[in-house]
Design a protein around this motif. Structure first.
Motif, PDB file in Angstrom:
ATOM      1  N   ILE A  25       0.763  -1.271   0.171  1.00  0.00           N
ATOM      2  CA  ILE A  25       0.318  -0.089   0.042  1.00  0.00           C
ATOM      3  C   ILE A  25       0.894   1.080   0.192  1.00  0.00           C
ATOM      4  O   ILE A  25       1.957   1.001   0.720  1.00  0.00           O
ATOM      5  CB  ILE A  25      -0.968  -0.071   1.100  1.00  0.00           C
ATOM      6  CG1 ILE A  25      -1.889  -1.222   1.353  1.00  0.00           C
ATOM      7  CG2 ILE A  25      -1.831   1.192   1.237  1.00  0.00           C
ATOM      8  CD1 ILE A  25      -2.637  -1.292   2.688  1.00  0.00           C
ATOM      9  N   GLU A  66      -9.415  -1.264  -7.617  1.00  0.00           N
ATOM     10  CA  GLU A  66      -8.404  -2.038  -7.168  1.00  0.00           C
ATOM     11  C   GLU A  66      -7.818  -3.197  -8.384  1.00  0.00           C
ATOM     12  O   GLU A  66      -6.765  -3.470  -8.033  1.00  0.00           O
ATOM     13  CB  GLU A  66      -8.697  -2.590  -6.063  1.00  0.00           C
ATOM     14  CG  GLU A  66      -8.649  -1.794  -4.696  1.00  0.00           C
ATOM     15  CD  GLU A  66      -8.889  -2.045  -3.519  1.00  0.00           C
ATOM     16  OE1 GLU A  66      -8.712  -3.489  -3.326  1.00  0.00           O
ATOM     17  OE2 GLU A  66      -9.382  -1.673  -2.549  1.00  0.00           O
ATOM     18  N   THR A  82       0.567  -1.819  -6.283  1.00  0.00           N
ATOM     19  CA  THR A  82       0.229  -1.277  -4.977  1.00  0.00           C
ATOM     20  C   THR A  82      -1.182  -0.783  -5.067  1.00  0.00           C
ATOM     21  O   THR A  82      -2.039  -0.794  -6.042  1.00  0.00           O
ATOM     22  CB  THR A  82       0.683   0.068  -4.866  1.00  0.00           C
ATOM     23  OG1 THR A  82       0.812   0.654  -3.594  1.00  0.00           O
ATOM     24  CG2 THR A  82       0.674   1.221  -5.790  1.00  0.00           C
ATOM     25  N   ILE A  83      -1.664  -0.644  -3.845  1.00  0.00           N
ATOM     26  CA  ILE A  83      -3.130   0.167  -3.548  1.00  0.00           C
ATOM     27  C   ILE A  83      -2.716   1.469  -3.224  1.00  0.00           C
ATOM     28  O   ILE A  83      -1.948   1.320  -2.090  1.00  0.00           O
ATOM     29  CB  ILE A  83      -4.012  -0.532  -2.668  1.00  0.00           C
ATOM     30  CG1 ILE A  83      -4.610  -1.840  -3.491  1.00  0.00           C
ATOM     31  CG2 ILE A  83      -5.180   0.238  -2.386  1.00  0.00           C
ATOM     32  CD1 ILE A  83      -5.409  -2.879  -2.682  1.00  0.00           C
ATOM     33  N   SER A  84      -2.868   2.535  -3.676  1.00  0.00           N
ATOM     34  CA  SER A  84      -2.603   3.959  -3.427  1.00  0.00           C
ATOM     35  C   SER A  84      -3.583   4.946  -2.980  1.00  0.00           C
ATOM     36  O   SER A  84      -4.803   4.818  -3.416  1.00  0.00           O
ATOM     37  CB  SER A  84      -1.689   4.529  -4.494  1.00  0.00           C
ATOM     38  OG  SER A  84      -2.838   4.749  -5.734  1.00  0.00           O
ATOM     39  N   CYS A 108      -7.438   0.853   5.197  1.00  0.00           N
ATOM     40  CA  CYS A 108      -6.350  -0.198   4.908  1.00  0.00           C
ATOM     41  C   CYS A 108      -6.744  -1.603   5.886  1.00  0.00           C
ATOM     42  O   CYS A 108      -6.117  -2.531   5.378  1.00  0.00           O
ATOM     43  CB  CYS A 108      -5.207   0.439   5.743  1.00  0.00           C
ATOM     44  SG  CYS A 108      -4.354   1.567   4.584  1.00  0.00           S
ATOM     45  N   ALA A 115      -5.687  -7.568  -1.766  1.00  0.00           N
ATOM     46  CA  ALA A 115      -4.813  -7.191  -0.826  1.00  0.00           C
ATOM     47  C   ALA A 115      -5.217  -7.826   0.442  1.00  0.00           C
ATOM     48  O   ALA A 115      -5.421  -7.068   1.320  1.00  0.00           O
ATOM     49  CB  ALA A 115      -4.649  -5.643  -0.707  1.00  0.00           C
ATOM     50  N   CYS A 118      -3.284  -6.389   3.825  1.00  0.00           N
ATOM     51  CA  CYS A 118      -3.821  -5.011   4.093  1.00  0.00           C
ATOM     52  C   CYS A 118      -3.541  -4.820   5.639  1.00  0.00           C
ATOM     53  O   CYS A 118      -3.018  -3.743   5.797  1.00  0.00           O
ATOM     54  CB  CYS A 118      -5.171  -4.864   3.679  1.00  0.00           C
ATOM     55  SG  CYS A 118      -5.677  -3.266   3.176  1.00  0.00           S
ATOM     56  N   THR A 122      -0.003  -2.264   6.859  1.00  0.00           N
ATOM     57  CA  THR A 122      -0.215  -1.033   7.390  1.00  0.00           C
ATOM     58  C   THR A 122       0.288  -0.929   8.839  1.00  0.00           C
ATOM     59  O   THR A 122       0.702   0.366   9.468  1.00  0.00           O
ATOM     60  CB  THR A 122      -1.804  -0.342   7.361  1.00  0.00           C
ATOM     61  OG1 THR A 122      -2.333  -1.248   8.113  1.00  0.00           O
ATOM     62  CG2 THR A 122      -2.297  -0.258   6.062  1.00  0.00           C
TER      63      THR A 122
END
Length: 127
Positions: A25, A66, A82-84, A108, A115, A118, A122
Motif C-alpha cells: 500500500i 483495485e 500497489t493500492i495507493s 487499510c 490485498a 492489508c 499498514t
C-alpha cells in the motif's frame, strides 16, 4: 464495518495490473484538499491518479478500481503492484486531521481480495 466510499472515476490508470499482484500500500499526502485532487485526477492530461483519496472530514473517494494499476508512484512496477491512498493535508492551512487518519486506518484494514495483507502492510506504515 462497511465504509462509505464515493466513486469519482479517473481515466488515468492501467487496464488491469500488467501481470503484477498487489504487494503493498502506498500512502501519499495530497499537498492540498480532496476537491483539488479530484479535479487533477479527472483530467486525462494530468496522467495522475490513485486508488483512493481521503479528505479532512474522513470522506473517502475511489478513483481507480483495485483491479487496475493507478498512476501514483511514477514507477511502472510499483504502480501495478500497489493500492495507493492520497491524504488531504501537507500545506499551510490544510492540516492532516484525526478524521483523515482514522478513515485511512479503516480503509487499510478493510479486507480486499486483491490485498489480503492489508492489515499487516499498514502495521509498520505511518502517515
Amino acid at each position: 464495518m462497511a465504509l462509505n466510499i464515493r466513486q469519482v472515476p479517473s481515466p488515468n490508470h492501467y487496464n488491469g495490473r500488467n501481470g503484477h499482484r498487489v504487494t503493498h500500500i502506498t500512502l501519499h499526502i495530497m499537498v492540498g484538499r480532496l476537491a483539488g485532487t479530484d479535479a487533477v485526477f479527472q483530467r486525462p492530461s494530468s496522467q495522475a491518479s490513485a486508488h483512493y483519496g481521503i479528505g479532512g472530514t474522513g470522506e473517502i473517494h475511489q478513483y481507480v478500481s483495485e483491479a487496475n494499476g493507478s498512476y501514483s508512484d511514477a514507477n511502472f512496477s510499483s504502480n501495478n503492484s500497489t493500492i495507493s491512498i492520497e491524504h488531504e493535508g501537507g500545506m499551510a492551512g490544510v492540516p492532516m486531521t484525526d478524521a483523515c487518519v482514522e478513515a485511512s486506518a479503516q480503509l487499510c484494514a478493510c479486507p480486499s481480495p486483491l490485498a489480503p495483507m492489508c492489515m499487516i502492510a499498514t502495521t509498520s506504515s505511518t502517515i
